[in-house]
Write a protein that holds these residues in place. Structure first.
Motif, PDB file in Angstrom:
ATOM      1  N   LEU A 207       0.851  -1.183   0.000  1.00  0.00           N
ATOM      2  CA  LEU A 207       0.000   0.000   0.000  1.00  0.00           C
ATOM      3  C   LEU A 207       0.891   1.238   0.000  1.00  0.00           C
ATOM      4  CD1 LEU A 207      -2.623  -1.210   2.624  1.00  0.00           C
ATOM      5  CD2 LEU A 207      -2.985  -0.964   0.161  1.00  0.00           C
ATOM      6  N   PRO A 208       0.435   2.329  -0.609  1.00  0.00           N
ATOM      7  CA  PRO A 208       1.287   3.522  -0.715  1.00  0.00           C
ATOM      8  C   PRO A 208       1.522   4.188   0.643  1.00  0.00           C
ATOM      9  CG  PRO A 208      -0.931   4.012  -1.479  1.00  0.00           C
ATOM     10  CD  PRO A 208      -0.885   2.530  -1.258  1.00  0.00           C
ATOM     11  N   ILE A 209       2.574   4.982   0.721  1.00  0.00           N
ATOM     12  CA  ILE A 209       2.885   5.718   1.942  1.00  0.00           C
ATOM     13  C   ILE A 209       1.705   6.597   2.355  1.00  0.00           C
ATOM     14  CG2 ILE A 209       4.393   7.510   2.909  1.00  0.00           C
ATOM     15  CD1 ILE A 209       6.604   6.447   1.079  1.00  0.00           C
ATOM     16  N   GLN A 210       1.020   7.165   1.342  1.00  0.00           N
ATOM     17  CA  GLN A 210      -0.088   8.087   1.612  1.00  0.00           C
ATOM     18  C   GLN A 210      -1.327   7.396   2.151  1.00  0.00           C
ATOM     19  OE1 GLN A 210       1.567   7.730  -1.211  1.00  0.00           O
ATOM     20  NE2 GLN A 210       2.505   9.684  -1.788  1.00  0.00           N
ATOM     21  N   PHE A 211      -1.329   6.063   2.198  1.00  0.00           N
ATOM     22  CA  PHE A 211      -2.527   5.328   2.638  1.00  0.00           C
ATOM     23  C   PHE A 211      -2.990   5.780   4.019  1.00  0.00           C
ATOM     24  CE2 PHE A 211      -4.826   1.779   4.522  1.00  0.00           C
ATOM     25  CZ  PHE A 211      -5.721   1.441   3.509  1.00  0.00           C
ATOM     26  N   CYS A 212      -2.068   6.122   4.871  1.00  0.00           N
ATOM     27  CA  CYS A 212      -2.412   6.484   6.256  1.00  0.00           C
ATOM     28  C   CYS A 212      -2.994   7.885   6.370  1.00  0.00           C
ATOM     29  CB  CYS A 212      -1.193   6.329   7.157  1.00  0.00           C
ATOM     30  SG  CYS A 212      -0.639   4.619   7.245  1.00  0.00           S
ATOM     31  N   GLN A 213      -3.214   8.548   5.224  1.00  0.00           N
ATOM     32  CA  GLN A 213      -3.955   9.810   5.229  1.00  0.00           C
ATOM     33  C   GLN A 213      -5.455   9.562   5.342  1.00  0.00           C
ATOM     34  OE1 GLN A 213      -2.810  12.141   1.803  1.00  0.00           O
ATOM     35  NE2 GLN A 213      -0.637  12.089   2.334  1.00  0.00           N
ATOM     36  N   LEU A 214      -5.876   8.305   5.183  1.00  0.00           N
ATOM     37  CA  LEU A 214      -7.302   7.950   5.335  1.00  0.00           C
ATOM     38  C   LEU A 214      -7.601   7.817   6.828  1.00  0.00           C
ATOM     39  CD1 LEU A 214      -7.491   5.294   2.473  1.00  0.00           C
ATOM     40  CD2 LEU A 214      -8.264   7.672   2.372  1.00  0.00           C
ATOM     41  N   ARG A 215      -7.538   8.930   7.524  1.00  0.00           N
ATOM     42  CA  ARG A 215      -7.556   8.947   8.986  1.00  0.00           C
ATOM     43  C   ARG A 215      -8.886   8.525   9.603  1.00  0.00           C
ATOM     44  NH1 ARG A 215      -3.489  12.379  11.279  1.00  0.00           N
ATOM     45  NH2 ARG A 215      -1.629  12.152   9.990  1.00  0.00           N
ATOM     46  N   GLU A 216      -9.978   8.536   8.833  1.00  0.00           N
ATOM     47  CA  GLU A 216     -11.296   8.194   9.386  1.00  0.00           C
ATOM     48  C   GLU A 216     -11.587   6.694   9.340  1.00  0.00           C
ATOM     49  OE1 GLU A 216     -13.240  10.417  10.940  1.00  0.00           O
ATOM     50  OE2 GLU A 216     -11.594  11.805  10.588  1.00  0.00           O
ATOM     51  N   LEU A 217     -10.658   5.907   8.815  1.00  0.00           N
ATOM     52  CA  LEU A 217     -10.885   4.459   8.715  1.00  0.00           C
ATOM     53  C   LEU A 217     -11.131   3.838  10.083  1.00  0.00           C
ATOM     54  CD1 LEU A 217      -8.386   3.066   6.046  1.00  0.00           C
ATOM     55  CD2 LEU A 217     -10.875   3.081   5.940  1.00  0.00           C
ATOM     56  N   VAL A 218     -12.197   3.034  10.173  1.00  0.00           N
ATOM     57  CA  VAL A 218     -12.532   2.297  11.396  1.00  0.00           C
ATOM     58  C   VAL A 218     -12.334   0.801  11.175  1.00  0.00           C
ATOM     59  CG1 VAL A 218     -14.379   1.742  13.033  1.00  0.00           C
ATOM     60  CG2 VAL A 218     -14.176   4.069  12.125  1.00  0.00           C
ATOM     61  N   ASN A 219     -12.665   0.346   9.971  1.00  0.00           N
ATOM     62  CA  ASN A 219     -12.598  -1.084   9.652  1.00  0.00           C
ATOM     63  C   ASN A 219     -11.797  -1.270   8.366  1.00  0.00           C
ATOM     64  OD1 ASN A 219     -13.099  -3.800   9.044  1.00  0.00           O
ATOM     65  ND2 ASN A 219     -15.154  -3.738   9.904  1.00  0.00           N
ATOM     66  N   LEU A 220     -10.701  -2.037   8.444  1.00  0.00           N
ATOM     67  CA  LEU A 220      -9.835  -2.264   7.283  1.00  0.00           C
ATOM     68  C   LEU A 220      -9.585  -3.754   7.112  1.00  0.00           C
ATOM     69  CD1 LEU A 220      -7.951  -1.274   5.016  1.00  0.00           C
ATOM     70  CD2 LEU A 220      -6.162  -0.984   6.744  1.00  0.00           C
TER      71      LEU A 220
END
Length: 387
Positions: A207-220
């Motif tokens: 997954l890209p480095i920027q993936f963790c910009q999806l800060r609202e994720l609750v379930n992955l």
């Protein structure tokens, strides 16, 4: 405003009762006003009859009501009928009398609409088992979508325009042919809306480095891919509560993993390496380069930086700066080891990582200097001797 007139009310339920006849006109009082008890709000049209003196209220659209009343006023003034903005009285279309459709579920290619468009009012769309090789551009025009389920298809690539779905909260791409998740999506408006993401059973390797910009994720969900690593800054997902990455190719966990606070964690079936803190990967550069010193100072002292101040590649390097056990940053000069971490430290419920009943996994640790590594080694050897 009130008007006494003969009203003909047509019920759409008549055909379901086996009736074809239309209701006869009846004397009624037609009123225009607001709902009782509401100083503000929409305008209502109310029809009262002798049998129903309480009346039936109909919410009126302000724009359409203005046109309607304008035509009534002209007719009242005796204007020529031919000059009035009147259309012929015809039965209403289904779309005009039914509530807007908000949910559509399609579970076969045969039922997938090829010539007919999707209702723009859709909030939940499921199109599974439709053999889709790409995402339909008509779907990307559904601006009210909150839940999009495209599982069990043949999708290989995601268009960046998915990021234009402002209200999208759930995205299910289970069992497709995806090989990547683009950084453009991670930088889109999904940052503020996306809460549930299912990428399981695809062919994603990283997954890209920027993936963790999806800060609202609750379930992955990342199960059954080909992941060789998790996102470096996964600890930034501070809303994440459910994480599953079973049956991948993970050799160890990133150091940021210890920052997570999960309710449920599943890492079963990964080929985790046996950690050995006594075999470090030494990448120290002595003396430190000017770039390394500047980078460490920028992160340690929280000096603001951005693409307007630094070249983009330097900004990207700073965003993935490693953190030593002492709390200091290090960029390209460091010592790396793997240690064992009990997964219950980050999750309330942990699925066993192997068939032996283990709940431990190797996690990376970084050190900015030989001194920091030596201090860790002393504690580790002392702890081993005590046991």
């Amino acid at each position: 405003m009130r008007l006494q007139c003969d009203v003909e009310v047509v019920s759409r339920l008549l055909p379901t009762c086996g009736l074809r006849g239309r209701g006869r006109g009846t004397r009624a009082l037609l009123s225009l006003g607001r709902q009782p008890g509401r100083a503000r709000g929409g305008v209502c049209l109310m029809v009262c009859t002798a049998r129903d003196r309480a009346g039936v209220r109909y919410q009126a659209n302000a724009s359409n009501l203005k046109t309607f009343l304008s035509a009534v006023r002209l007719a009242h003034q005796g204007s020529d009928v031919a000059a009035l903005p009147l259309s012929a009285l015809v039965p209403a279309k289904t779309s005009e009398v039914e509530k807007p459709k908000t949910k559509m579920i399609i579970t076969s290619k045969r039922d997938y609409p090829l010539t007919k468009g999707f209702p723009y009012s859709l909030e939940h769309l499921q199109a599974s088992y439709c053999r889709l090789a790409r995402i339909d551009t008509r779907v990307l025009c559904l601006k009210k979508l909150r839940k999009l389920d495209l599982s069990h298809n043949h999708i290989k690539q995601l268009p960046a325009t998915i990021g234009d779905l402002l209200f999208l909260q759930e995205l299910n791409l289970h069992d497709n042919h995806l090989e990547s998740f683009s950084s453009a999506l991670c930088s889109s408006t999904l940052q503020k809306s996306l809460q549930c993401l299912d990428l399981s059973q695809n062919k994603i390797k990283a997954l890209p480095i920027q993936f963790c910009q999806l800060r609202e994720l609750v379930n992955l969900k990342l199960d059954d891919n080909e992941l060789i690593r998790l996102p470096f800054k996964i600890g930034q997902l501070d809303h994440l509560r459910f994480l599953s990455a079973a049956r991948n190719k993970l050799p160890f966990l990133p150091s940021d993993f210890r920052k997570l606070c999960l309710e449920n964690l599943d890492l079963f079936g990964n080929p985790f390496e046996q950690p050995n803190p006594l075999l470090p990967n030494i990448q120290l550069k002595i003396p430190l380069t000017l770039l390394e010193c500047a980078a460490r100072a920028t992160v340690n002292y929280r000096i603001p930086y951005g693409h307007q101040l630094l070249p983009s590649h330097l900004c990207e390097d700073l965003e993935v700066a490693k953190t030593c056990q002492c709390g200091s940053a290090c960029l390209s000069s460091f010592i790396q080891i793997t240690v064992t971490m009990n997964l219950h430290h980050v999750a309330h419920t942990v699925v066993l990582v192997d068939n032996m009943g283990g709940t431990e996994a190797p996690i990376i640790c970084y050190f900015c200097s030989l001194g920091c590594y030596s201090q860790f080694l002393d504690r580790y050897l002392q702890s081993s001797a005590d046991h």
